[in-house]
Design an enzyme around this catalytic site. Structure first.
Site, PDB file in Angstrom:
ATOM      1  NE  ARG A 104      -0.366  -0.268   4.941  1.00  0.00           N
ATOM      2  CZ  ARG A 104      -0.901  -0.353   6.156  1.00  0.00           C
ATOM      3  NH1 ARG A 104      -2.198  -0.191   6.321  1.00  0.00           N
ATOM      4  NH2 ARG A 104      -0.154  -0.588   7.204  1.00  0.00           N
ATOM      5  CD  GLU A 143      -0.419   4.006  10.769  1.00  0.00           C
ATOM      6  OE1 GLU A 143       0.305   3.348  10.018  1.00  0.00           O
ATOM      7  OE2 GLU A 143      -0.616   3.690  11.960  1.00  0.00           O
ATOM      8  CD  GLU A 300      -4.880   1.728  12.738  1.00  0.00           C
ATOM      9  OE1 GLU A 300      -3.843   1.066  12.985  1.00  0.00           O
ATOM     10  OE2 GLU A 300      -5.145   2.170  11.611  1.00  0.00           O
ATOM     11  CD1 TRP A 308       1.713  -6.683   9.254  1.00  0.00           C
ATOM     12  CD2 TRP A 308       2.928  -5.900   7.535  1.00  0.00           C
ATOM     13  NE1 TRP A 308       1.210  -5.458   8.891  1.00  0.00           N
ATOM     14  CE2 TRP A 308       1.926  -4.950   7.845  1.00  0.00           C
ATOM     15  CE3 TRP A 308       3.812  -5.615   6.491  1.00  0.00           C
ATOM     16  CZ2 TRP A 308       1.787  -3.742   7.138  1.00  0.00           C
ATOM     17  CZ3 TRP A 308       3.671  -4.412   5.796  1.00  0.00           C
ATOM     18  CH2 TRP A 308       2.662  -3.494   6.114  1.00  0.00           C
TER      19      TRP A 308
HETATM   20  C1  GLA Z   1      -1.314   0.748  11.067  1.00  0.00           C
HETATM   21  C2  GLA Z   1      -2.358   0.964  10.005  1.00  0.00           C
HETATM   22  C3  GLA Z   1      -3.369  -0.125   9.924  1.00  0.00           C
HETATM   23  C4  GLA Z   1      -2.736  -1.459  10.115  1.00  0.00           C
HETATM   24  C5  GLA Z   1      -1.995  -1.498  11.416  1.00  0.00           C
HETATM   25  C6  GLA Z   1      -1.349  -2.840  11.668  1.00  0.00           C
HETATM   26  O1  GLA Z   1      -1.513   1.378  12.246  1.00  0.00           O
HETATM   27  O2  GLA Z   1      -3.004   2.196  10.082  1.00  0.00           O
HETATM   28  O3  GLA Z   1      -3.987  -0.072   8.665  1.00  0.00           O
HETATM   29  O4  GLA Z   1      -1.855  -1.672   9.063  1.00  0.00           O
HETATM   30  O5  GLA Z   1      -0.986  -0.536  11.377  1.00  0.00           O
HETATM   31  O6  GLA Z   1      -0.287  -3.079  10.790  1.00  0.00           O
END
Ligand code: GLA
Ligand code: ZN
Length: 662
Positions: A104, A143, A300, A308
């Site tokens: 991504r 992010e 989050e 991963w």
């Molecule tokens: C980040 C991202 C999420 C996910 C988590 C866990 O915080 O914002 O989309 O990828 O990490 O990897």
């Protein structure tokens, strides 16, 4: 209403499952979900063909269970058809390689075609959901913090430099390009700092870091403009990454948002730790409160083990709850956990959520439900409470970038050093704000400015006048070394801070890995600490000597000084050192400045206060695995357990108390 939620990906699961999810969520007290930040391919399956029907149905199912949504603008992961349109929109890595499809954030944020597609999907979502009762707000992208070195970015960097410097003469002078004959005679000659170019000019490298930050901020602004215009009733936030992320100046990124949110994974993943560091999480929270000087959300919050290709440690029983209240103690006014159910597919199939792959409620769900029930009862009494630390740490992104460009020493990590200062106060339950370089410091008694390496005149004046007006200021080695162009100043160090420090760096020395120099403190009680990595040999002027070196050719010379300056004082810590050095200085300085802990508590028990007017909220958090006792400083209402408490209070392992004064 206290917002309590999860990150939910209905697009990963059969529609027949959605009502079960919504029911389980409702039973756990969930009233909000974040949705769709990675659903571009389902929302616009083909160029210009939009499909909101599935998301409408998901919102209906959730709405029937009293759950509303925050929608993400889905630009952090583009479908193949978008990237197929613009092969030159793949970002270029520092190695000079162009990325290909597969992860991504594979895209370049300056690419006009990509940005246009991002605006189109954002506008379409905004138009569709502007009046939807199930939608309360937006998260921009995901992010932010990407960096790209492609030719288009190079051209925008050159434009950015033209705006910053006006003329090539000014740029050449600022960067000192006469060194190695790098004098630029056309803007188009200016490179981006690719690895293939070797070690870059520090001025160029710092400006590229600033440019990269601005690119991210500008990309976000395009989405914000659309959302403000189309959805005036909705809030806009973004999920930041706490203290550790440093490619974007978070003060700038946060400015146009209503509030910030962040992603907190205390059990780590990229470098899994057997033990959680509560101070590191607290620094993340304080940074997020500091970027807008107001409460924030968790978008989050960790609910399961990260993973991963590798996997990290699963949260221990009670940790989700402990971390939740730790976040609230530091200012979290909304709590969203990552993720509802662990994905069966994709790169993150081992990044666990509340539910495991099978979707059955187990231990972590039970804990979520417990927290949900509690926040339903007491959440409203916590919302909007103010944090009022008497001390602050300065956070300067220019300085962080310059440290990344020139770390000085293989073993020295600026962010670790910064954390160790935070820890020195945190371990004593002394609250800290994280303040911008230009922040009004007058409300603090004590300010720590660790190694403010790049120092503007305005920033120096702000620090100096803080001390002049009665504040206690801690400065360290490598302060005031560079001007804003990342050139070394032509003054004795600490440069513009020299008069306030009342001491001059006569010379300095690097201490290779494994070499340390003991320090001798001239304090009433014996204290031990050592210099590591770096030693400034100080020539005190008006300052008194607090510690001297007890080794090397500078044995007996000053290492730490304190200077009365105006109505305040300035402590200059000329040696870098590990935790013991920061601990000694922090304790002595806090006493001198009259900065008090939230509550005197045993090690491992975090005590934090928030305020509703004159009414104090006291949070007690036992991060350890053994029970602890604390002695309260007054009579409190125990919000979670009910009833009044005073005197000695027991905290079970990982236990939490939320107390309200009076
Ligand atoms: C980040 C991202 C999420 C996910 C988590 C866990 O915080 O914002 O989309 O990828 O990490 O990897
Ligand atoms: Zn680019």
């Amino acid at each position: 209403m206290y917002r309590f939620g999860v990150d939910y990906y209905p697009e990963h699961w059969p529609e027949e499952r959605w009502p079960t999810d919504a029911r389980l969520m409702q039973e756990a007290g969930i009233n909000v979900v974040r949705l769709a930040e990675f659903a571009w391919a389902r929302l616009e399956p083909r160029q210009g063909c939009f499909d909101f029907a599935w998301l409408d149905r998901a919102l209906d199912v959730l709405g029937a269970h009293g759950i509303q949504a925050i929608l993400g603008t889905p630009t952090a992961s583009a479908p193949p058809w978008v990237m197929e349109l613009f092969p030159d929109a793949f970002k270029v890595l520092p190695s000079g390689h162009r990325q290909t499809y597969g992860n991504r954030v594979n895209h370049c944020q300056t690419h006009l075609g990509f940005r246009e597609r991002g605006k189109i999907i954002t506008q379409a979502m905004a138009d569709h959901y502007r009046d939807h009762p199930g939608v309360i707000g937006w998260q921009t992208d995901n992010e932010f913090g990407s960096t790209c070195y492609c030719p288009a970015c190079q051209a925008s960097f050159q434009d950015w430099l033209r705006r910053r410097y006006g003329s090539l003469d000014a740029l050449n002078a600022a960067w000192g390009t006469v060194f190695w004959s790098h004098i630029y005679t056309a803007w188009e000659q200016i490179p981006v700092p690719l690895e293939t170019g070797g070690v870059p000019n520090p001025g160029l490298a710092l400006d590229f870091a600033r440019f990269t930050s601005d690119v991210n901020v500008a990309f976000q602004q395009e989405h914000i403009d659309i959302l403000r215009q189309t959805c005036p009733g909705h809030f806009i936030t973004h999920n930041l990454m706490g203290f550790n992320a440093e490619t974007v100046n978070y003060f700038d990124l946060a400015r146009p948002l209503d509030f910030v949110a962040w992603d907190n994974y205390p059990r780590g993943f990229w470098n899994p730790r057997p033990e959680v560091d509560p101070a590191a999480a607290a620094l993340g929270h304080a940074t997020m409160r500091g970027v807008k000087n107001q409460p924030f959300w968790l978008m989050e919050e960790q609910s399961g083990a990260g993973g991963w290709h590798y996997q990290a440690v699963t949260p221990r029983p009670g940790e989700m709850r402990l971390w939740t209240y730790q976040a609230i103690a530091h200012g979290a006014d909304g709590m969203v956990y990552f993720r509802w159910r662990t994905a069966r597919h994709g790169t993150e199939q081992y990044w666990h959520g509340v539910l495991d792959h099978h979707g059955q409620p187990r231990r972590r769900y039970a804990e979520l439900k417990r927290i949900g029930g509690e926040l339903k009862r007491i959440g409203d009494r916590l919302l909007g409470a103010e944090s009022r630390p008497e001390a602050a740490m300065l956070l300067d992104y220019d300085t962080r970038w310059a440290w990344r460009i020139q770390p000085h020493h293989e073993g020295f990590k600026y962010t670790q050093y910064y954390l160790s200062w935070f820890k020195a106060f945190h371990a004593r339950n002394i609250g800290l704000d994280i303040a911008a370089p230009e922040a009004d410091l007058s409300r603090y008694k004590l300010v720590v400015a660790p190694a403010v390496y790049v120092l503007s005149e305005a920033e120096a004046a702000n620090l100096v006048s803080f001390a002049e007006n009665g504040g206690t200021l801690i400065l360290t080695a490598r302060s005031g070394v560079k001007d804003e162009a990342n050139a070394v100043v032509d003054l004795p160090l600490p440069g513009l801070l020299g008069r306030a420090a009342g001491a001059e760096v006569e010379e300095y020395d690097l201490l290779p890995g494994g070499v340390s120099v003991p320090l001798e403190f001239k304090l009433p009680e014996a204290r031990t600490a050592e210099a590591e990595w770096w030693a400034d040999v100080l020539a005190p002027g008006s300052a008194e000597v607090l510690a001297t070196y007890a080794g090397q050719y500078y044995a007996g010379r000053a290492a730490v000084t304190v200077n009365r300056y105006g109505k305040g004082r300035v402590i200059y810590v000329g040696a870098f050192g590990g935790q013991p050095l920061q601990d000694v200085v922090a304790q002595w300085t806090a006493e001198q400045a009259g900065v008090k802990p939230a509550l005197a508590a045993p090690a491992g028990v975090e005590a934090v206060t928030r305020w509703h007017g004159e009414r104090k909220l006291l949070f007690l958090l036992n991060h350890g695995d053994a029970e602890q006792f604390v002695t309260l400083d007054g009579v409190y209402e125990d919000l979670l357990a009910g009833g009044r408490v005073e005197g000695a209070l027991r905290l079970e392992p990982k236990g939490v108390r939320v107390l309200s004064e009076g």
